[in-house]
Scaffold this motif. Sequence first.
Motif, short mmCIF file in Angstrom:
data_model
loop_
_atom_site.label_atom_id
_atom_site.label_comp_id
_atom_site.label_asym_id
_atom_site.label_seq_id
_atom_site.Cartn_x
_atom_site.Cartn_y
_atom_site.Cartn_z
N THR A 1 25.08 80.34 -3.94
CA THR A 1 25.32 79.25 -2.99
C THR A 1 26.10 78.14 -3.66
O THR A 1 26.02 77.93 -4.87
N ASN A 2 26.88 77.43 -2.83
CA ASN A 2 27.58 76.22 -3.26
C ASN A 2 27.20 75.13 -2.26
O ASN A 2 27.61 75.17 -1.10
N THR A 3 26.44 74.16 -2.72
CA THR A 3 25.95 73.11 -1.82
C THR A 3 26.57 71.75 -2.14
O THR A 3 26.02 70.71 -1.77
N SER A 4 27.73 71.77 -2.78
CA SER A 4 28.38 70.51 -3.13
C SER A 4 28.82 69.72 -1.89
O SER A 4 28.94 68.49 -1.93
N SER A 5 29.09 70.42 -0.77
CA SER A 5 29.54 69.75 0.45
C SER A 5 28.47 69.69 1.53
O SER A 5 28.71 69.14 2.60
N PHE B 1 27.65 85.17 -0.64
CA PHE B 1 28.06 83.82 -1.01
C PHE B 1 27.94 82.92 0.21
O PHE B 1 28.41 83.27 1.31
N LYS C 1 28.47 78.77 1.32
CA LYS C 1 28.93 77.43 0.98
C LYS C 1 28.55 76.48 2.11
O LYS C 1 29.02 76.62 3.23
N SER D 1 30.48 86.41 3.09
CA SER D 1 30.94 85.10 2.64
C SER D 1 30.83 84.13 3.83
O SER D 1 31.60 84.21 4.78
N LYS E 1 30.75 80.24 5.09
CA LYS E 1 31.25 78.98 4.53
C LYS E 1 31.38 77.89 5.59
O LYS E 1 31.86 78.14 6.69
N ASP E 2 30.94 76.67 5.23
CA ASP E 2 31.30 75.44 5.94
C ASP E 2 31.10 75.48 7.44
O ASP E 2 31.91 76.03 8.18
N GLU F 1 33.79 81.03 8.82
CA GLU F 1 33.93 79.61 8.53
C GLU F 1 33.95 78.85 9.85
O GLU F 1 34.69 79.22 10.77
#
Length: 425
Positions: A203-207, A223, A225, A241, A243-244, A259
């Motif tokens: 996971t990418n939780t920076s945003s 993945f 995000k 994947s 995302k967002d 996305e």
Amino acid sequence: MNIVVFEDPGCAKLAPANTCRPSYAITCATYRLYDWIVQLDGRKTGVVRPHLQQIQQFDFPDLNDHPDIESNWTIFINARAVPSTRTVEQIIALAGDPADTEAASTIAISGDSVSFARVQTSLLSDVDVSLWPDRVEKLLIDGRLQRIDDKLRLFEYPHDIIRANMDCFEGNISHRISAGGYREIADNVFAGEGTIAGEFATTNTSSGPVVLDRNVEIGPYCFMKGPVYVGPGTRINEHASIKDFVSLGHTCRFGGEAEAVIVEPWSNKQHHGFLGHSYIGSWVNLGAGTCNSDLKNTYGEVNMQYEDPETGITERVSTGMQFVGCVIGDYAKSAINTGIFTGKTIGVCSMLYGFVTTNVPSFVNHARSLGQSTVMSADVMIKTQGRMFERRSVEQRPCDIQLIRDVFEFTRGQRQGMSDELPSF
């Protein structure tokens, strides 16, 4: 206090997103307006289009109360109101104190539509409940309602759902986290009871956060995000994947890349393929390799063409958005390797094959690239619905069957001049 959530003439422009569901049941940024309304105190009534009255009775029982004519106040909420934390805060503030009998009756206008009203019930009690929203407009004309500026944001067209999904995601998902009883299983990753994450999922939780509701299954090598929301009982297949601004409803099966996509419950996209900046209805199945484009080759703003579901009359609308994918109605299906061009709408109960370069009406076998495009009968779709329901152990009720028949007639104007001879594949 009485609460009336009502569909108005503007609902016609939201097809196919609301063809098989009340407008208050459109998911946007993880919530439906219905989810917010049921939390309000008061006797709740829904006023919907005729072909959805049975569905409301069985699937939205909290909106089947008969208003109390002895109550001081009745508030009216347009079913097209965007389901955001901002909207519910406005509703609570505008509703005021139910015990205050001296306050003025008020109304808020968004564009040309009533978005909210707070009316003394005594001004309505001599009219049938189903006509109360019409009475509100007459009271405005008569000067008996005070117009206020704090209007609710409404969906005007289907692409507004996609825009609002991105605008409201942060506030809505923060509310979910605070109210949902999740556990934080990694930095800014929240999970409900029974959720399982596969090996090497990343996971990418920076945003923004990733929220996995109860009994979600995440396959290996996925993945995600943030901000992302995955509804109860949904399975994300391996190597996906996500995302967002992706919001997946309950009991979906999802793979490939996505996305800024809203997917309503019970829909499947099991295999590889890209979906971007799109709205996908319930009980949709997208075959392996199905992709959509969400960006024009010119990088310009996307224009949409919308057909009135009853008349088939087309309206061209500038979205003001650079990224718009597709809007797919309930029960639609795509064959393998289907390609959907930028800014296209797919009607309910339609079947897609090959390249989709134009809008597709409801109940159509669309195989234009193969030289065929014909009408799909209601009987075929009822049998298909039954098979889908059986696979998920869902009962096919008489109201579900009747909805297919009613919507077939409701959308007949879209199919004028088309053949009903089935294609052979």
